[in-house]
Design a protein around this motif. Structure first.
Motif, PDB file in Angstrom:
ATOM      1  N   MET A   1       0.845  -1.182   0.000  1.00 44.99           N
ATOM      2  CA  MET A   1       0.000   0.000   0.000  1.00 44.99           C
ATOM      3  C   MET A   1       0.895   1.251   0.000  1.00 44.99           C
ATOM      4  N   THR A   2       0.628   2.160  -0.924  1.00 44.87           N
ATOM      5  CA  THR A   2       1.361   3.411  -0.988  1.00 44.87           C
ATOM      6  C   THR A   2       0.755   4.376   0.006  1.00 44.87           C
ATOM      7  N   THR A   3       1.596   4.952   0.834  1.00 49.07           N
ATOM      8  CA  THR A   3       1.099   5.909   1.829  1.00 49.07           C
ATOM      9  C   THR A   3       1.717   7.271   1.579  1.00 49.07           C
ATOM     10  N   LEU A   4       1.230   8.241   2.280  1.00 48.21           N
ATOM     11  CA  LEU A   4       1.740   9.612   2.175  1.00 48.21           C
ATOM     12  C   LEU A   4       2.983   9.842   3.033  1.00 48.21           C
ATOM     13  N   ASN A   5       3.408   8.849   3.801  1.00 51.56           N
ATOM     14  CA  ASN A   5       4.454   9.079   4.786  1.00 51.56           C
ATOM     15  C   ASN A   5       5.804   9.472   4.188  1.00 51.56           C
ATOM     16  N   HIS A   6       6.155   8.932   3.023  1.00 53.94           N
ATOM     17  CA  HIS A   6       7.412   9.355   2.377  1.00 53.94           C
ATOM     18  C   HIS A   6       7.330  10.845   2.036  1.00 53.94           C
ATOM     19  N   TYR A   7       6.209  11.236   1.443  1.00 54.56           N
ATOM     20  CA  TYR A   7       6.011  12.647   1.118  1.00 54.56           C
ATOM     21  C   TYR A   7       6.046  13.508   2.385  1.00 54.56           C
ATOM     22  N   LEU A   8       5.445  13.022   3.468  1.00 54.93           N
ATOM     23  CA  LEU A   8       5.423  13.812   4.705  1.00 54.93           C
ATOM     24  C   LEU A   8       6.824  14.072   5.243  1.00 54.93           C
ATOM     25  N   SER A   9       7.759  13.146   5.037  1.00 62.11           N
ATOM     26  CA  SER A   9       9.133  13.405   5.488  1.00 62.11           C
ATOM     27  C   SER A   9       9.773  14.520   4.652  1.00 62.11           C
ATOM     28  N   GLU A  10       9.498  14.529   3.338  1.00 66.31           N
ATOM     29  CA  GLU A  10       9.978  15.624   2.485  1.00 66.31           C
ATOM     30  C   GLU A  10       9.297  16.942   2.874  1.00 66.31           C
ATOM     31  N   LYS A  11       8.012  16.855   3.137  1.00 73.49           N
ATOM     32  CA  LYS A  11       7.241  18.040   3.521  1.00 73.49           C
ATOM     33  C   LYS A  11       7.784  18.613   4.824  1.00 73.49           C
ATOM     34  N   ARG A  12       8.118  17.734   5.778  1.00 76.26           N
ATOM     35  CA  ARG A  12       8.649  18.194   7.070  1.00 76.26           C
ATOM     36  C   ARG A  12       9.928  19.004   6.873  1.00 76.26           C
ATOM     37  N   SER A  13      10.822  18.525   6.029  1.00 73.64           N
ATOM     38  CA  SER A  13      12.069  19.267   5.764  1.00 73.64           C
ATOM     39  C   SER A  13      11.770  20.639   5.179  1.00 73.64           C
ATOM     40  N   ALA A  14      10.834  20.685   4.241  1.00 71.10           N
ATOM     41  CA  ALA A  14      10.469  21.969   3.625  1.00 71.10           C
ATOM     42  C   ALA A  14       9.796  22.896   4.637  1.00 71.10           C
ATOM     43  N   VAL A  15       8.911  22.349   5.465  1.00 66.50           N
ATOM     44  CA  VAL A  15       8.216  23.162   6.472  1.00 66.50           C
ATOM     45  C   VAL A  15       9.208  23.733   7.478  1.00 66.50           C
ATOM     46  N   LEU A  16      10.128  22.917   7.944  1.00 68.07           N
ATOM     47  CA  LEU A  16      11.116  23.391   8.924  1.00 68.07           C
ATOM     48  C   LEU A  16      12.043  24.439   8.314  1.00 68.07           C
ATOM     49  N   ALA A  17      12.451  24.229   7.055  1.00 70.85           N
ATOM     50  CA  ALA A  17      13.308  25.214   6.377  1.00 70.85           C
ATOM     51  C   ALA A  17      12.555  26.531   6.189  1.00 70.85           C
ATOM     52  N   ARG A  18      11.298  26.451   5.826  1.00 77.16           N
ATOM     53  CA  ARG A  18      10.472  27.664   5.643  1.00 77.16           C
ATOM     54  C   ARG A  18      10.315  28.405   6.965  1.00 77.16           C
ATOM     55  N   GLU A  19      10.035  27.658   8.040  1.00 74.91           N
ATOM     56  CA  GLU A  19       9.895  28.289   9.354  1.00 74.91           C
ATOM     57  C   GLU A  19      11.199  28.952   9.791  1.00 74.91           C
ATOM     58  N   ALA A  20      12.329  28.333   9.474  1.00 72.18           N
ATOM     59  CA  ALA A  20      13.630  28.924   9.819  1.00 72.18           C
ATOM     60  C   ALA A  20      13.840  30.238   9.067  1.00 72.18           C
ATOM     61  N   ARG A  21      13.448  30.279   7.768  1.00 73.14           N
ATOM     62  CA  ARG A  21      13.555  31.528   7.000  1.00 73.14           C
ATOM     63  C   ARG A  21      12.656  32.617   7.597  1.00 73.14           C
ATOM     64  N   ILE A  22      11.451  32.230   7.996  1.00 74.11           N
ATOM     65  CA  ILE A  22      10.529  33.199   8.597  1.00 74.11           C
ATOM     66  C   ILE A  22      11.110  33.713   9.915  1.00 74.11           C
ATOM     67  N   ASP A  23      11.572  32.802  10.762  1.00 69.52           N
ATOM     68  CA  ASP A  23      12.138  33.188  12.068  1.00 69.52           C
ATOM     69  C   ASP A  23      13.368  34.070  11.921  1.00 69.52           C
ATOM     70  N   ALA A  24      14.133  33.866  10.831  1.00 70.89           N
ATOM     71  CA  ALA A  24      15.338  34.663  10.593  1.00 70.89           C
ATOM     72  C   ALA A  24      15.021  35.998   9.913  1.00 70.89           C
ATOM     73  N   GLY A  25      13.756  36.253   9.657  1.00 67.45           N
ATOM     74  CA  GLY A  25      13.370  37.506   9.011  1.00 67.45           C
ATOM     75  C   GLY A  25      13.634  37.523   7.520  1.00 67.45           C
ATOM     76  N   LEU A  26      13.794  36.360   6.919  1.00 64.82           N
ATOM     77  CA  LEU A  26      14.111  36.279   5.493  1.00 64.82           C
ATOM     78  C   LEU A  26      12.881  36.073   4.618  1.00 64.82           C
ATOM     79  N   ALA A  27      11.722  35.980   5.233  1.00 63.47           N
ATOM     80  CA  ALA A  27      10.487  35.786   4.462  1.00 63.47           C
ATOM     81  C   ALA A  27       9.423  36.724   5.009  1.00 63.47           C
ATOM     82  N   GLY A  28       8.713  37.345   4.105  1.00 68.49           N
ATOM     83  CA  GLY A  28       7.643  38.256   4.494  1.00 68.49           C
ATOM     84  C   GLY A  28       6.397  37.980   3.696  1.00 68.49           C
ATOM     85  N   PRO A  29       5.523  38.958   3.623  1.00 70.99           N
ATOM     86  CA  PRO A  29       4.247  38.758   2.918  1.00 70.99           C
ATOM     87  C   PRO A  29       4.456  38.415   1.435  1.00 70.99           C
TER      88      PRO A  29
END
Length: 189
Positions: A1-29
């Motif tokens: 059975m194919t699950t979303l879990n592989h994608y979720l691990s990729e998504k987690r890396s992207a989400v954490l990287a995005r949050e780090a950019r936001i926290d560092a003031g590198l991302a705005g509206p």
């Protein structure tokens, strides 16, 4: 059975990287934009967003060709897409495994709405709701916390719950009436 879990691990890396950019003031509206045009003799609406296009049309009983979903149907689809995406983001962030995810959105629109004798019926989509079908080995508590996070952070869901003031402007360019006389005659015929 194919699950979303592989994608979720990729998504987690992207989400954490995005949050780090936001926290560092590198991302705005981010500016959002869409352009919609009525096409030729069909009246089909072509929606252009970034490098993408979507066609919206009416059913035949409303002078459409049924070439795409109507605007109210697209709105329900947009809500479902956003809820689904935020489920994926929150699941990745919280490390909640998901085998499968589907969101069913429903609503009603009544063509009698606002007409004489039916003034109490809304002419806009109403009775909107959604059902999430989630397969996951996570505990009930984890899934409930995930659902609550989605409800709290989904942009489109919260837009619909908390409507914004919409500013409108009309820019009218007069065209030569003589050039359109033949078109006008065909409308009358």
């Amino acid at each position: 059975m194919t699950t979303l879990n592989h994608y979720l691990s990729e998504k987690r890396s992207a989400v954490l990287a995005r949050e780090a950019r936001i926290d560092a003031g590198l991302a705005g509206p981010n500016a959002l934009a869409a352009r919609v045009s009525a096409e030729g003799r069909s009246g089909v609406r072509r929606i252009r967003i970034r490098d993408h296009q979507v066609i919206s049309d009416s059913p035949p009983d409303f002078a459409g060709y049924n070439l795409g979903p109507s605007s109210p149907e697209l709105q329900l689809g947009v809500l479902g897409s956003c809820v689904t995406h935020i489920f994926l983001i929150q699941a990745a962030h919280r490390q909640v495994p998901i085998d499968s995810l589907e969101v069913e959105v429903s609503g009603r629109i009544d063509p009698r709405g606002g007409r004489p004798g039916h003034e109490d019926i809304p002419f806009w989509p109403h009775d909107i709701g959604y059902v999430v079908h989630l397969d996951s080995p996570a505990s009930d508590e984890e899934v409930q916390a995930l659902f609550e996070a989605v409800e709290a952070t989904c942009p489109i869901l919260n837009l619909l719950k908390n409507p914004q003031q919409i500013h409108a402007e009309l820019r009218h360019r007069r065209t030569d009436a003589a050039a359109h006389s033949q078109d006008a005659e065909s409308l009358i015929a």
